[in-house]
Design a protein around this motif. Structure first.
Motif, mmCIF file in Angstrom:
data_model
loop_
_atom_site.group_PDB
_atom_site.id
_atom_site.type_symbol
_atom_site.label_atom_id
_atom_site.label_comp_id
_atom_site.label_asym_id
_atom_site.label_seq_id
_atom_site.Cartn_x
_atom_site.Cartn_y
_atom_site.Cartn_z
ATOM 1 N N THR A 1 0.849 -1.191 0.000
ATOM 2 C CA THR A 1 0.000 0.000 0.000
ATOM 3 C C THR A 1 0.887 1.245 0.000
ATOM 4 N N ASP A 2 0.301 2.363 -0.401
ATOM 5 C CA ASP A 2 1.041 3.632 -0.370
ATOM 6 C C ASP A 2 1.504 3.937 1.051
ATOM 7 N N ARG A 3 0.651 3.654 2.027
ATOM 8 C CA ARG A 3 1.002 3.913 3.422
ATOM 9 C C ARG A 3 2.188 3.081 3.868
ATOM 10 N N GLU A 4 2.245 1.807 3.447
ATOM 11 C CA GLU A 4 3.375 0.960 3.820
ATOM 12 C C GLU A 4 4.663 1.430 3.142
ATOM 13 N N ARG A 5 4.566 1.826 1.884
ATOM 14 C CA ARG A 5 5.751 2.362 1.189
ATOM 15 C C ARG A 5 6.245 3.640 1.874
ATOM 16 N N ALA A 6 5.312 4.500 2.274
ATOM 17 C CA ALA A 6 5.689 5.726 2.988
ATOM 18 C C ALA A 6 6.329 5.389 4.336
ATOM 19 N N SER A 7 5.817 4.367 5.019
ATOM 20 C CA SER A 7 6.395 3.957 6.303
ATOM 21 C C SER A 7 7.839 3.494 6.123
ATOM 22 N N ILE A 8 8.101 2.736 5.065
ATOM 23 C CA ILE A 8 9.468 2.285 4.797
ATOM 24 C C ILE A 8 10.371 3.482 4.494
ATOM 25 N N GLU A 9 9.891 4.387 3.645
ATOM 26 C CA GLU A 9 10.672 5.600 3.325
ATOM 27 C C GLU A 9 10.973 6.394 4.587
ATOM 28 N N ASN A 10 9.967 6.591 5.429
ATOM 29 C CA ASN A 10 10.171 7.345 6.663
ATOM 30 C C ASN A 10 11.144 6.638 7.601
ATOM 31 N N ALA A 11 11.084 5.315 7.649
ATOM 32 C CA ALA A 11 11.997 4.556 8.500
ATOM 33 C C ALA A 11 13.439 4.666 8.013
ATOM 34 N N LEU A 12 13.622 4.832 6.701
ATOM 35 C CA LEU A 12 14.961 4.951 6.128
ATOM 36 C C LEU A 12 15.505 6.377 6.198
ATOM 37 N N SER A 13 14.663 7.335 6.511
ATOM 38 C CA SER A 13 15.071 8.730 6.548
ATOM 39 C C SER A 13 16.139 8.957 7.622
ATOM 40 N N PRO A 14 17.153 9.770 7.305
ATOM 41 C CA PRO A 14 18.151 10.090 8.329
ATOM 42 C C PRO A 14 17.604 11.015 9.416
ATOM 43 N N ASP A 15 16.447 11.659 9.160
ATOM 44 C CA ASP A 15 15.822 12.524 10.153
ATOM 45 C C ASP A 15 15.064 11.638 11.150
ATOM 46 N N PRO A 16 15.467 11.637 12.418
ATOM 47 C CA PRO A 16 14.818 10.757 13.399
ATOM 48 C C PRO A 16 13.487 11.275 13.931
ATOM 49 N N THR A 17 13.057 12.463 13.491
ATOM 50 C CA THR A 17 11.797 13.023 13.980
ATOM 51 C C THR A 17 10.625 12.210 13.450
ATOM 52 N N PRO A 18 9.738 11.739 14.337
ATOM 53 C CA PRO A 18 8.568 10.992 13.862
ATOM 54 C C PRO A 18 7.685 11.857 12.962
ATOM 55 N N VAL A 19 7.058 11.230 11.989
ATOM 56 C CA VAL A 19 6.138 11.900 11.085
ATOM 57 C C VAL A 19 4.759 11.905 11.731
ATOM 58 N N TYR A 20 4.106 13.058 11.719
ATOM 59 C CA TYR A 20 2.748 13.171 12.228
ATOM 60 C C TYR A 20 2.065 14.330 11.532
ATOM 61 N N VAL A 21 0.745 14.307 11.535
ATOM 62 C CA VAL A 21 -0.043 15.341 10.879
ATOM 63 C C VAL A 21 -0.135 16.546 11.813
ATOM 64 N N THR A 22 0.077 17.720 11.244
ATOM 65 C CA THR A 22 -0.035 18.949 12.027
ATOM 66 C C THR A 22 -1.098 19.847 11.398
ATOM 67 N N PRO A 23 -1.654 20.768 12.195
ATOM 68 C CA PRO A 23 -2.684 21.660 11.630
ATOM 69 C C PRO A 23 -2.088 22.636 10.625
#
Length: 157
Positions: free
Chosen positions: A135-157
């Motif tokens: 799924t797109d969400r799973e692909r995005a999760s893998i990309e985010n996990a590989l990111s050198p930025d350790p900040t968690p991804v979350y939705v902001t206003p």
């Protein structure tokens, strides 16, 4: 995914009403640039290891449990990757759910991947450059996990 007993107990009281649950997802990455995936028994598609927290269970502890139960791989948490509310979903029996999903990057410690319960048809390491349909969400999760930025991804206003 087998329905946990606490959900079955709740369903006797609330019927098919929307149930808010905490989901956990693991992006388990090894040193060979591979990700651990399971082929789900319920729909036959490949996916990241995921599950539902039991009442009172800590997210990291629950995910380590799910990884071991589903794949026989012992793993450890590296970091939180993302937090997101998923859209409401309905099951064929009419049950409605919505998940707050906590996704973690993990690393394997020991064990060879294998089908370790009745929730999966297959379990294996997949090269990151040759993934099956996800799924797109799973692909995005893998990309985010590989990111050198350790900040968690979350939705902001």
């Amino acid at each position: 995914m087998a329905t946990p007993k606490f959900i079955l107990d709740l369903r006797t009281k609330i019927g098919h009403d929307l149930l808010w649950l905490t989901g956990i997802t693991g992006v388990v990455l090894n040193d060979a640039d591979e990700v651990l995936l399971v082929r789900r028994a319920d729909n036959g598609r490949w996916s990241l290891v995921a599950g539902i927290l039991e009442p009172g269970e800590q997210p990291a502890v629950g995910l380590i449990r799910e990884i071991q139960e589903e794949t026989a791989v012992e793993a450890e948490i590296v970091r939180l990757v993302s937090m997101e509310s998923l859209p409401p979903a309905s099951y064929p029996n009419g049950d409605r759910v919505q998940f707050l999903d906590l996704c973690f990057r993990c690393r394997p410690l020991s064990g060879e991947p294998r089908v370790n319960d009745d929730e999966s048809l297959d379990v294996r390491w997949w090269p990151l450059n040759d993934l099956p349909e996800l799924t797109d969400r799973e692909r995005a999760s893998i990309e985010n996990a590989l990111s050198p930025d350790p900040t968690p991804v979350y939705v902001t206003p």
